[in-house]
Scaffold this motif. Structure first.
Motif, PDB file in Angstrom:
ATOM      1  N   ALA A 263      39.769 -69.334  32.507  1.00 24.01           N
ATOM      2  CA  ALA A 263      40.437 -70.554  32.009  1.00 24.01           C
ATOM      3  C   ALA A 263      39.475 -71.736  31.960  1.00 24.01           C
ATOM      4  CB  ALA A 263      41.629 -70.897  32.904  1.00 24.01           C
ATOM      5  N   ASP A 264      39.527 -72.474  30.844  1.00 21.82           N
ATOM      6  CA  ASP A 264      38.737 -73.703  30.721  1.00 21.82           C
ATOM      7  C   ASP A 264      39.515 -74.884  31.296  1.00 21.82           C
ATOM      8  OD1 ASP A 264      36.310 -72.982  28.950  1.00 21.82           O
ATOM      9  OD2 ASP A 264      38.024 -71.947  28.062  1.00 21.82           O
ATOM     10  N   LEU A 265      40.823 -74.874  31.073  1.00 26.20           N
ATOM     11  CA  LEU A 265      41.718 -75.866  31.683  1.00 26.20           C
ATOM     12  C   LEU A 265      42.859 -75.090  32.333  1.00 26.20           C
ATOM     13  CD1 LEU A 265      41.989 -78.533  28.820  1.00 26.20           C
ATOM     14  CD2 LEU A 265      40.387 -78.488  30.742  1.00 26.20           C
ATOM     15  N   VAL A 266      43.520 -75.724  33.299  1.00 27.09           N
ATOM     16  CA  VAL A 266      44.620 -75.080  34.025  1.00 27.09           C
ATOM     17  C   VAL A 266      45.821 -76.013  34.045  1.00 27.09           C
ATOM     18  CG1 VAL A 266      45.354 -74.105  36.250  1.00 27.09           C
ATOM     19  CG2 VAL A 266      42.995 -73.776  35.469  1.00 27.09           C
ATOM     20  N   GLN A 267      46.968 -75.497  33.605  1.00 29.22           N
ATOM     21  CA  GLN A 267      48.163 -76.333  33.545  1.00 29.22           C
ATOM     22  C   GLN A 267      49.119 -76.011  34.701  1.00 29.22           C
ATOM     23  OE1 GLN A 267      49.872 -75.986  29.610  1.00 29.22           O
ATOM     24  NE2 GLN A 267      48.291 -77.303  28.718  1.00 29.22           N
ATOM     25  N   VAL A 268      49.843 -77.021  35.122  1.00 28.99           N
ATOM     26  CA  VAL A 268      50.760 -76.905  36.257  1.00 28.99           C
ATOM     27  C   VAL A 268      52.170 -77.287  35.805  1.00 28.99           C
ATOM     28  CG1 VAL A 268      51.150 -77.609  38.661  1.00 28.99           C
ATOM     29  CG2 VAL A 268      48.827 -77.647  37.726  1.00 28.99           C
ATOM     30  N   GLY A 269      53.124 -76.403  36.013  1.00 28.30           N
ATOM     31  CA  GLY A 269      54.510 -76.659  35.592  1.00 28.30           C
ATOM     32  C   GLY A 269      55.433 -76.816  36.795  1.00 28.30           C
ATOM     33  N   THR A 270      55.928 -75.701  37.278  1.00 28.36           N
ATOM     34  CA  THR A 270      56.919 -75.706  38.357  1.00 28.36           C
ATOM     35  C   THR A 270      56.498 -76.555  39.560  1.00 28.36           C
ATOM     36  OG1 THR A 270      57.727 -73.523  37.687  1.00 28.36           O
ATOM     37  CG2 THR A 270      58.165 -74.204  39.963  1.00 28.36           C
ATOM     38  N   THR A 271      55.261 -76.419  39.988  1.00 26.21           N
ATOM     39  CA  THR A 271      54.816 -77.153  41.186  1.00 26.21           C
ATOM     40  C   THR A 271      54.733 -78.647  40.906  1.00 26.21           C
ATOM     41  OG1 THR A 271      53.557 -75.190  41.789  1.00 26.21           O
ATOM     42  CG2 THR A 271      53.049 -77.196  43.007  1.00 26.21           C
ATOM     43  N   LEU A 272      54.434 -79.034  39.677  1.00 25.98           N
ATOM     44  CA  LEU A 272      54.484 -80.446  39.285  1.00 25.98           C
ATOM     45  C   LEU A 272      55.928 -80.932  39.323  1.00 25.98           C
ATOM     46  CD1 LEU A 272      53.505 -83.127  37.999  1.00 25.98           C
ATOM     47  CD2 LEU A 272      53.522 -81.941  35.773  1.00 25.98           C
ATOM     48  N   HIS A 273      56.845 -80.090  38.872  1.00 29.21           N
ATOM     49  CA  HIS A 273      58.263 -80.478  38.866  1.00 29.21           C
ATOM     50  C   HIS A 273      58.756 -80.715  40.301  1.00 29.21           C
ATOM     51  CE1 HIS A 273      62.659 -80.060  38.479  1.00 29.21           C
ATOM     52  NE2 HIS A 273      62.483 -80.501  37.258  1.00 29.21           N
ATOM     53  N   LYS A 274      58.273 -79.874  41.215  1.00 33.97           N
ATOM     54  CA  LYS A 274      58.728 -79.963  42.616  1.00 33.97           C
ATOM     55  C   LYS A 274      58.067 -81.113  43.375  1.00 33.97           C
ATOM     56  CE  LYS A 274      59.934 -75.076  43.268  1.00 33.97           C
ATOM     57  NZ  LYS A 274      59.698 -73.827  44.026  1.00 33.97           N
ATOM     58  N   GLU A 275      56.781 -81.394  43.031  1.00 35.65           N
ATOM     59  CA  GLU A 275      55.993 -82.288  43.883  1.00 35.65           C
ATOM     60  C   GLU A 275      55.713 -83.641  43.250  1.00 35.65           C
ATOM     61  OE1 GLU A 275      53.138 -79.635  45.828  1.00 35.65           O
ATOM     62  OE2 GLU A 275      51.802 -81.362  45.991  1.00 35.65           O
ATOM     63  N   GLY A 276      55.797 -83.739  41.936  1.00 36.19           N
ATOM     64  CA  GLY A 276      55.437 -84.986  41.249  1.00 36.19           C
ATOM     65  C   GLY A 276      53.945 -85.048  40.979  1.00 36.19           C
ATOM     66  N   VAL A 277      53.501 -86.128  40.362  1.00 42.41           N
ATOM     67  CA  VAL A 277      52.129 -86.199  39.842  1.00 42.41           C
ATOM     68  C   VAL A 277      51.059 -86.236  40.942  1.00 42.41           C
ATOM     69  CG1 VAL A 277      52.809 -87.261  37.642  1.00 42.41           C
ATOM     70  CG2 VAL A 277      52.237 -88.714  39.616  1.00 42.41           C
ATOM     71  N   ASP A 278      51.460 -86.464  42.192  1.00 37.63           N
ATOM     72  CA  ASP A 278      50.465 -86.398  43.279  1.00 37.63           C
ATOM     73  C   ASP A 278      49.913 -84.980  43.452  1.00 37.63           C
ATOM     74  OD1 ASP A 278      52.040 -88.888  45.473  1.00 37.63           O
ATOM     75  OD2 ASP A 278      50.796 -89.034  43.661  1.00 37.63           O
ATOM     76  N   VAL A 279      50.623 -84.011  42.873  1.00 35.96           N
ATOM     77  CA  VAL A 279      50.155 -82.621  42.988  1.00 35.96           C
ATOM     78  C   VAL A 279      48.721 -82.473  42.457  1.00 35.96           C
ATOM     79  CG1 VAL A 279      50.978 -81.817  40.710  1.00 35.96           C
ATOM     80  CG2 VAL A 279      50.861 -80.205  42.646  1.00 35.96           C
ATOM     81  N   PHE A 280      48.352 -83.278  41.468  1.00 35.25           N
ATOM     82  CA  PHE A 280      47.011 -83.151  40.895  1.00 35.25           C
ATOM     83  C   PHE A 280      45.943 -83.570  41.907  1.00 35.25           C
ATOM     84  CE2 PHE A 280      48.434 -81.705  36.947  1.00 35.25           C
ATOM     85  CZ  PHE A 280      49.489 -82.474  36.501  1.00 35.25           C
ATOM     86  N   THR A 281      46.234 -84.614  42.677  1.00 36.96           N
ATOM     87  CA  THR A 281      45.297 -85.042  43.722  1.00 36.96           C
ATOM     88  C   THR A 281      45.117 -83.919  44.742  1.00 36.96           C
ATOM     89  OG1 THR A 281      46.144 -87.279  43.424  1.00 36.96           O
ATOM     90  CG2 THR A 281      44.824 -86.866  45.416  1.00 36.96           C
ATOM     91  N   ARG A 282      46.231 -83.329  45.158  1.00 38.34           N
ATOM     92  CA  ARG A 282      46.172 -82.249  46.159  1.00 38.34           C
ATOM     93  C   ARG A 282      45.387 -81.058  45.606  1.00 38.34           C
ATOM     94  NH1 ARG A 282      48.979 -77.610  46.959  1.00 38.34           N
ATOM     95  NH2 ARG A 282      50.776 -78.097  45.631  1.00 38.34           N
ATOM     96  N   LEU A 283      45.701 -80.632  44.392  1.00 37.35           N
ATOM     97  CA  LEU A 283      45.048 -79.441  43.824  1.00 37.35           C
ATOM     98  C   LEU A 283      43.553 -79.679  43.600  1.00 37.35           C
ATOM     99  CD1 LEU A 283      47.789 -78.309  41.271  1.00 37.35           C
ATOM    100  CD2 LEU A 283      47.207 -77.213  43.451  1.00 37.35           C
ATOM    101  N   ASN A 284      43.196 -80.880  43.141  1.00 33.23           N
ATOM    102  CA  ASN A 284      41.767 -81.175  42.954  1.00 33.23           C
ATOM    103  C   ASN A 284      41.027 -81.064  44.287  1.00 33.23           C
ATOM    104  OD1 ASN A 284      41.631 -81.683  40.156  1.00 33.23           O
ATOM    105  ND2 ASN A 284      42.373 -83.780  40.424  1.00 33.23           N
ATOM    106  N   GLU A 285      41.623 -81.635  45.329  1.00 34.50           N
ATOM    107  CA  GLU A 285      40.971 -81.589  46.651  1.00 34.50           C
ATOM    108  C   GLU A 285      40.866 -80.153  47.175  1.00 34.50           C
ATOM    109  OE1 GLU A 285      39.871 -84.996  46.073  1.00 34.50           O
ATOM    110  OE2 GLU A 285      39.259 -83.978  47.948  1.00 34.50           O
ATOM    111  N   GLU A 286      41.948 -79.420  47.032  1.00 35.58           N
ATOM    112  CA  GLU A 286      41.945 -78.024  47.528  1.00 35.58           C
ATOM    113  C   GLU A 286      40.905 -77.183  46.778  1.00 35.58           C
ATOM    114  OE1 GLU A 286      46.663 -77.875  48.919  1.00 35.58           O
ATOM    115  OE2 GLU A 286      45.998 -76.803  47.112  1.00 35.58           O
TER     116      GLU A 286
END
Ligand SMILES: C=Cc1c(C(=O)O)[nH]c(=O)[nH]c1=O
Length: 310
Positions: A263-286
């Motif tokens: 994958a060149d880019l990765v999209q987030v659906g369900t987990t974004l719905h559950k967690e809100g846009v802060d999920v991107f900060t968490r996933l980037n860090e992880e």
């Protein structure tokens, strides 16, 4: 460390939302724009505004989600005006998701985008599983070939396709052979796994109203299928057709696995719905922690490098 080049534009992160999640209104889109996501995509738009299916039509489960939204959206002009305005304000890379209910309406919709001032990416959704009576276009190989052949007689802007999951090697082969005929910017695999069924055992009842409870599955249920589709198309498609991986992203490990599959880019659906846009900060860090542990300093160092067992 997470920078990604897509269509000549450098993104700070490979992450974005999956169309349909947190992208119905300009307010939601602005939240995505101001998040740690590298880019964002609009809710799939049809020419005219749509109410969608009756509610309840979305349900979060422990392992993911089920939805039968029925393509509710504010209509093409709402989203097209928004992305053109952002383009004029200097946003370099945007994604507009579209689809229609018939062959002719799809041609008309893409013709309208071609005639517009929009220069960003169009994601042609060939895989909505929830419009009653409308089979998913991308499960009809001849129709897909016919439709893309006509689209590319006039459409010259960047175009990606959103595909449903395939479950048969012969289908990966056949679909890749079709897609390789066209100057596609990317393929996005996968959309939700269509027509699953979730039950509330206490009520002995389905959890969503439309279609007797049948709906598209997202979340942990679908990661192995999503990874297989990303890997299968990466192995089969021309290298100049990029891959966006969607499905089953819960944590940084899942993002790493999608990139490892190609994958060149990765999209987030369900987990974004559950967690809100802060999920991107968490996933980037992880993701950064995993890369550091493995000694990687860039995504290119491991993208598509999944090893098989010799
Ligand atoms: C665009 C319609 C879609 C919908 C929907 O609006 O029901 N749900 C999905 O899981 N995937 C879709 O592609």
């Amino acid at each position: 460390m997470l920078k990604t080049n897509f269509l000549g534009v450098e993104l700070a992160s490979p992450l974005m939302n999956a169309s349909g999640v947190h992208c119905m209104s300009i307010e939601e889109l602005e939240e995505l724009a101001n998040s740690q996501a590298g880019a964002f995509i609009t809710k799939t738009a049809t020419q005219l505004e749509r109410e969608g299916n009756s509610k309840p039509r979305y349900y979060d489960t422990k392992l993911g989600s089920i939805n039968s939204m029925g393509l509710p959206n504010k209509g093409l002009d709402y989203y097209l005006n928004y992305v053109i305005e952002r383009q004029q304000q200097g946003t370099q890379l945007q994604f507009l998701s579209v689809t229609e209910m018939s062959y002719e309406e799809n041609i008309n919709l893409l013709s309208k985008i071609q005639r517009s001032g929009y220069q960003g990416v169009t994601e042609f959704n060939l895989s909505c599983p929830n419009v009653p009576g409308k089979p998913q276009i991308a499960y009809d190989f001849e129709l897909t070939k016919k439709l893309l052949s006509e689209v590319f007689t006039f459409f010259t802007k960047p175009l990606g396709v959103k595909l449903p999951p395939y479950f048969d090697i012969a289908h990966f082969d056949e679909m890749a052979t079709i897609l390789n005929k066209f100057p596609l910017t990317y393929v996005n695999s996968v959309n939700s796994i269509g027509n699953g069924l979730c039950i509330n055992i206490d009520k002995e009842q389905v959890v969503i109203k439309p279609k007797g409870g049948f709906g598209g599955l997202g979340g942990e249920y679908i990661k192995p299928t999503a990874l297989a589709n990303v890997r299968a198309f990466r192995e089969r498609l021309n290298p100049n057709i990029k891959i966006i991986g969607t499905g089953g992203v819960i944590n940084g490990k899942d993002v790493f696995e999608h990139i490892l599959c190609g994958a060149d880019l990765v999209q987030v659906g369900t987990t974004l719905h559950k967690e809100g846009v802060d999920v991107f900060t968490r996933l980037n860090e992880e993701l950064k922690v995993i890369m550091k542990e493995k000694g990687y300093t860039s995504l290119e160092q491991f993208r598509g490098r999944l090893k098989i067992i010799e």
